[in-house]
Enzyme design. Structure first.
Site, mmCIF file in Angstrom:
data_model
loop_
_atom_site.group_PDB
_atom_site.id
_atom_site.type_symbol
_atom_site.label_atom_id
_atom_site.label_comp_id
_atom_site.label_asym_id
_atom_site.label_seq_id
_atom_site.Cartn_x
_atom_site.Cartn_y
_atom_site.Cartn_z
ATOM 1 N N GLU A 126 0.826 -1.213 0.000
ATOM 2 C CA GLU A 126 0.000 0.000 0.000
ATOM 3 C C GLU A 126 0.857 1.258 0.000
ATOM 4 O OE1 GLU A 126 -4.286 -1.033 2.069
ATOM 5 O OE2 GLU A 126 -3.057 0.475 3.021
ATOM 6 N N HIS A 131 8.348 -26.453 -1.323
ATOM 7 C CA HIS A 131 7.715 -27.586 -2.010
ATOM 8 C C HIS A 131 6.599 -27.127 -2.944
ATOM 9 C CE1 HIS A 131 9.748 -30.658 0.548
ATOM 10 N NE2 HIS A 131 9.911 -29.566 1.293
ATOM 11 N N LYS A 160 -14.210 -0.414 -3.909
ATOM 12 C CA LYS A 160 -15.348 -0.072 -3.045
ATOM 13 C C LYS A 160 -16.396 0.693 -3.848
ATOM 14 C CE LYS A 160 -12.395 0.501 0.998
ATOM 15 N NZ LYS A 160 -11.853 1.439 1.961
HETATM 16 O O1 PA5 Z 1 -4.040 0.780 5.739
HETATM 17 C C1 PA5 Z 1 -5.180 1.111 5.530
HETATM 18 O O2 PA5 Z 1 -5.525 2.295 5.516
HETATM 19 C C2 PA5 Z 1 -6.259 0.084 5.273
HETATM 20 O O3 PA5 Z 1 -5.766 -1.194 5.196
HETATM 21 C C3 PA5 Z 1 -7.254 0.145 6.409
HETATM 22 O O4 PA5 Z 1 -6.605 -0.143 7.622
HETATM 23 C C4 PA5 Z 1 -8.399 -0.811 6.160
HETATM 24 O O5 PA5 Z 1 -9.014 -0.539 4.941
HETATM 25 C C5 PA5 Z 1 -9.422 -0.713 7.282
HETATM 26 O O6 PA5 Z 1 -9.917 0.580 7.363
HETATM 27 P P1 PA5 Z 1 -10.714 1.050 8.626
HETATM 28 O O7 PA5 Z 1 -9.825 0.968 9.804
HETATM 29 O O8 PA5 Z 1 -11.125 2.450 8.309
HETATM 30 O O9 PA5 Z 1 -11.898 0.139 8.772
#
Ligand code: PA5
Length: 443
Positions: free
Chosen positions: A285, A306, A420
């Site tokens: 990310e 493996h 989303k």
């Molecule tokens: O790193 C991030 O921003 C995402 O992985 C969020 O942690 C994830 O989408 C969960 O979001 P939230 O904590 O708003 O539910």
């Protein structure tokens, strides 16, 4: 103070002359822009000095809440996804027994994870498992609106209230969320749940040392003081321009520039599987944007030798490996004798199983290096809270520096919204009428 170590010789040998120096020349600016908060994404730097700013009072609050949950629950379900769950799971699985929870002896609650998928069977089976159990819930969502987590929480809240009554449910449901915004905050305030705040300036994937990670880890019975101390010591050790954090960040960028586009994080301890998952999110990310970024992959060895061993040994030469190696395991198991010796393994009799594992590790390293795969090692003296704290901060800070060396904003994640938007358009969410029409015309 013992620290985790970085070994790089079997990776730098793959680089053209001057490659490290060329990337290294940019480190000072990257470190300075983090420290002075002038880098892109500078409103999300709350993690940078988080370890040194955690107070004993704050940790006491976390531990008090964990004590209440542990006293009142045989099972605790941690609802969260991505950065709101992977860090806690990584630490809990690294430290816990892989089997104890199956025969829970009452000394520790069973910790389960939900809200990280939309699997109908998963949710059905979870709810079935929880029937009759004295369970509690930690609902973790920074935005408070994430579909996967909100769905699981709806089911869990209702089941907890039905099974344990509304009053007990209020004591055993805890929210970790934004200070003011989102459904999770509103519900927590309305119901009077104990709640903890995820700081605005800490992004999900950097949040394991906030209540997001610390509360579940404390509930599982692990030492959050030692975890934070490890992170604190690594924070102190990584402030200058030349340390293991910057060395790792420089090296992986130099490898990337030399055509190594995929980094495989490797462990030789199955307990580190979720540490791999946490690391994949952190680096994926943070760096995968603007058409750039090392692809973060992960394997568990020797298991995956493996299955993935062939590809790694002889596939396209665009990979490098980073092995997280644990020097000393916690327990001792000796290779057993067998009278018949049909498998021919009596020559190993009496040796520690870890000695065999270490030779597998060394043999794999040499084979992969011979096969053209640069190999970096991050060596942890032991698998305990303190060294995990060091490892977490090591990877977090290296990720920040690395993303800046790559030339991206390591602290945003604009790409994760795309699915989303489509999902809500396909489901006909109110407010998505135009998107709904547009997407349906494509089907
Ligand atoms: O790193 C991030 O921003 C995402 O992985 C969020 O942690 C994830 O989408 C969960 O979001 P939230 O904590 O708003 O539910």
């Amino acid at each position: 103070m013992k620290t985790i170590r970085l070994e790089v010789a079997k990776a730098t040998s793959f680089l053209p002359e001057g490659a490290i120096e060329r990337v290294g020349a940019r480190v000072h600016n990257a470190q300075q822009s983090l420290e002075e908060a002038t880098c892109p994404g500078n409103d999300f730097l709350g993690w940078l000095h988080l370890p040194s700013s955690i107070t004993p009072e704050f940790l006491a609050e976390i531990k008090a809440c964990a004590t209440t949950l542990r006293a009142n629950c045989d099972t605790i379900v941690v609802a969260g996804i991505g950065g709101s769950y992977l860090g806690a799971r990584a630490v809990i699985e690294a430290l816990g027994s892989q089997f104890e929870w199956l025969t829970n002896d009452g000394s520790n609650p069973v910790i389960l994870f939900a809200g990280n998928n939309i699997g109908e069977d998963y949710l059905y089976e979870l709810c079935e498992y929880l029937k009759g159990r004295k369970f509690g819930v930690i609902n973790i969502s920074k935005s408070g609106t994430t579909t996967e987590t909100a769905l699981a929480f709806r089911l869990l809240k209702k089941q907890c209230e039905d099974q344990r009554g509304k009053d007990v449910a209020r004591q055993v449901i805890v929210a970790v969320t934004d200070a003011k915004r989102g459904a999770a905050r509103t519900t927590a305030d309305q119901e009077g749940y104990t709640s903890f705040v995820i700081p605005d300036n800490v992004g999900g994937r950097f949040s394991v040392l906030t209540p997001v990670g610390l509360l579940p880890i404390a509930c599982a019975g692990f030492d959050v003081d030692a975890l934070v101390q490890g992170a604190r010591d690594m924070e102190a050790a990584s402030a200058d321009d030349d340390n293991i954090v910057t060395q790792y960040a420089v090296l992986r960028n130099a490898l990337y520039e030399a055509g190594k586009k995929i980094e495989i994080l490797v462990n030789f301890q199955p307990k580190l599987h979720y540490m791999n998952e946490w690391w994949k999110q952190l680096y994926g990310e943070s760096e995968g944007k603007d058409g750039k970024g090392i692809f973060p992959a992960a394997v568990d060895f020797t298991t995956d030798l493996h299955s993935m061993g062939q590809w790694i040994q002889e596939g396209e030469r665009t990979i490098f490996e980073t092995v997280v190696s644990v020097e000393t395991p916690r327990h001792t198991v000796l290779f057993p004798h067998d009278d018949e010796n049909l498998d021919g393994l009596n020559f190993l009799e009496g040796k520690r199983v870890d000695e065999v594992n270490k030779m597998a590790e060394l043999g794999t390293q040499l084979a992969h290096v011979d096969g053209g795969v640069p190999n970096i090692r991050v060596v942890m003296p032991e698998l305990n809270e303190y060294y995990l704290g060091q490892l977490i901060y090591f990877f977090e800070r290296a990720c920040g520096v690395s993303g800046l060396l790559l030339g991206v904003n390591p602290f945003n994640q604009p790409g994760v919204e795309a699915y989303k938007k489509n999902m809500f358009a396909l489901l006909g969410k109110p407010g998505y009428e135009a998107e709904s029409e547009a997407i349906k015309s494509r089907l």
